[in-house]
Design a protein around this motif. Structure first.
Motif: not given
Lengths: 172, 416
Positions: A141, A144-151
């Motif tokens: 998880v 994935i956040r890091k890859t798609f730059n999701i907060v």
């Protein structure tokens, strides 16, 4: 013939039948002057060639697709079997070509994905999305956040709740 | 600048060369920082950065193992394209994406997304196993992912005991709640379930679950009784659209030779010994018919298995003497009403699957895949009718030992 021009001012000519594979081009052709080129403001030359390559090959494949014979009588049984074999072989050829076509770098994959979306090419969009989906598989998880730059807007408790609720899916 | 004909591959005659020697080629997509460590593998470069003309030619030969998603490329992917990707993530793995952020979590709940996801081609064959003793367990093997998932089972009532089968993402269970025989339909992924109303003749019966190809409706067909009583009762069909059971034709009194049934092309097939052949129930007309079909000689077991596109298979061992036995698969020639042999299990697989001739095995199938499971050994063997290939099913033997098994298709769109 249709003229396309990329953002870096590279132009390419494609047959109209090929161009119509893209819904975006289809609409553009209906409205624009056939003498002028159609600009592709989001796409570089290299990506444009790759996309045109896809559209051309797809058009070629479509024209070579074997006809499927619907079973009407026992005498045609042999023909039906042959038609099935031919169709299978054709599908295999298309699939093999697609695998080789999609063997691209990350940057190209990204550009192709956006390009296919911009030009409304469902087939290519699917191919790209599938490839990216398969690459998500191994990621945690956090990754994935890091890859798609999701907060992350879950509280730690909420996140822990979800992980606990679906812990069976996290086996690996 | 013009001038490319219709011959491909394209050889650009523009001033920008697109071969390995990269001149500065601008790329789009908004501001994005590219860390220095990644510059070697980048084929194109953002406008405004230093013109670096000797990008390594090895950039073109990016090894498959190096292809990793990372934020230098993907951080600015538009939201609607994120959804396109999510729509193609295998069903089981979608659960892992829920904790990523609130937006992704709500996307995965959205009915529009669910129907898009369900339109994407099927995930691939999965096996569902279920057992009650000593402790309840519901496990699903995803063959494409080569992973077993233990699905939490607590959402179902305690009386659920027998696995009837699965169709289009739905699973049918039966059991006795006190003394009442009950039937339950559920979707293990969404954990929704529903107990069906009682049949007109409510007792333990042969059931089969069939989901329609279009839409989310399904039918359950109740044929003969399990008890094998000579009294025959009318066939009943439950239709999810009406929520009721309807009575139909009673199967003529015949001696059934096995309790295995197969549903194929809107028809339910059962084997009969007297008279020899197949009893066929047509869902569209609600009537039973008899097809005289001779069974292969010295057939020991007769599993009926339905395949894709109206194909019906018969599977079983031939040969009374254990040393000469072989496992064979026949296909029904609908036109001539005869069984035609299509393959035999290679001896090494046969000996490995059934070490003793008295060993029990189960056989079932879907979409031109035939699965053999050995009760004692917990082994599973798969035959692909189209590819004509045999393969062992990987995974811990304990998952297949003494459990009820069926093929399963993971879907989110079929809610109960």
């Amino acid at each position: 013939m249709v003229l396309l021009r990329s953002i870096d001012e590279i132009t390419v000519e494609v047959a109209e039948t090929v161009a119509l594979k893209s819904n975006m081009l289809k609409h553009a052709l209906e409205e624009s002057n056939p003498e002028q080129f159609i600009p592709l403001p989001n796409i570089t030359g290299e990506v444009m060639f790759k996309i045109v390559d896809y559209m051309t090959k797809q058009t070629e494949f479509e024209s070579k697709k074997p006809q499927e014979i619907v079973e009407k009588s026992p005498e045609l049984e042999g023909d039906v079997a042959k038609a099935k074999e031919a169709l299978k072989a054709w599908e295999q050829t298309v699939a093999t070509w697609e695998v080789a076509y999609m063997d691209v770098s990350m940057n190209m994959l990204y550009d192709l994905f956006l390009g296919a979306n911009f030009m409304d090419l469902q087939g290519l969009l699917s191919l790209c999305a599938e490839k990216i989906a398969s690459l998500i598989k191994g990621k945690t998880v956090k990754e994935i956040r890091k890859t798609f730059n999701i907060v992350n807007d879950f509280t730690p408790e909420e996140e822990a709740d979800y992980v606990k609720k679906y812990e069976w899916a996290f086996t690996d | 600048m013009h001038g490319f004909g219709e011959t491909f591959p394209l050889v650009p005659r523009s001033s920008v060369s697109l071969s390995d020697e990269m001149g500065p080629v601008p790329r789009l997509g908004g501001p994005r920082t590219i860390s220095p460590s990644h510059q070697k593998t980048i084929k194109t470069k953002p406008r405004g950065l230093d013109e670096e003309t000797n990008v390594l030619t090895t950039a073109n030969k990016i090894l498959i193992s190096e292809i990793q998603l990372d934020e230098s490329v993907w951080a600015h992917l538009p939201d609607d394209l994120q959804i396109e990707i999510l729509a193609r993530v295998p069903p089981f793995l979608l659960f892992r994406l829920r904790p990523v952020c609130k937006r992704w979590n709500s996307i995965l709940n959205d009915s529009g997304f669910i129907s898009t996801h369900s339109r994407v081609p099927v995930h691939g064959p999965c096996l569902l196993t279920f057992w009650r003793n000593p402790s309840s367990q519901l496990s699903i093997l995803s063959m494409p992912l080569k992973t077993w998932f233990k699905i939490p089972f607590g959402f179902l009532p305690d009386w659920v005991f027998w696995l009837v089968g699965s169709s289009g993402g739905l699973v049918c269970f039966t059991g006795f709640d006190e003394l009442t025989f009950k039937t339950l339909i559920c979707n293990p992924l969404t954990q929704t379930w529903q107990v069906l109303p009682s049949m007109h003749h409510n007792q333990q019966r042969q059931l089969i679950l069939v989901k329609s190809n279009s839409g989310t409706d399904y039918k359950v067909i109740a044929a003969s009784e399990i008890s094998g009583d000579s009294k025959t009762i009318p066939t009943e069909v439950y239709d999810s659209r009406t929520g009721t059971w309807s009575l139909h034709d009673t199967m003529p009194a015949v001696s059934l030779c096995s309790s295995k049934m197969a549903f194929c092309d809107s028809r339910l097939y059962l084997e009969t010994l007297n008279p020899i052949g197949l009893m066929v129930y047509q869902v569209d007309t609600g009537r039973w018919d008899y097809i005289p079909v001779k069974f292969p000689r010295s057939l020991l077991d007769g599993y009926l298995v339905s395949g894709a596109k109206k194909r019906l298979f018969l599977v079983g061992r031939v040969g009374i003497y254990s040393t000469l036995q072989s496992m064979r698969v026949w296909e029904l020639d609908h036109g001539k009403s005869i069984w035609t042999e299509i393959t035999r299990m290679p001896p090494r697989y046969f000996r490995s699957l059934l070490r003793l001739s008295a060993e029990r095995f189960e056989c079932f199938g879907q979409d031109n895949l035939i699965c053999f499971t050995s009760w004692n050994q917990g082994k599973g063997l798969l035959y692909d009718v189209e590819k004509k290939s045999w393969s062992w099913i990987m995974g811990p033997a304990v998952q297949l030992c003494n459990s009820q098994v069926c093929f399963y298709e993971p879907r989110f769109d079929t809610l109960v």
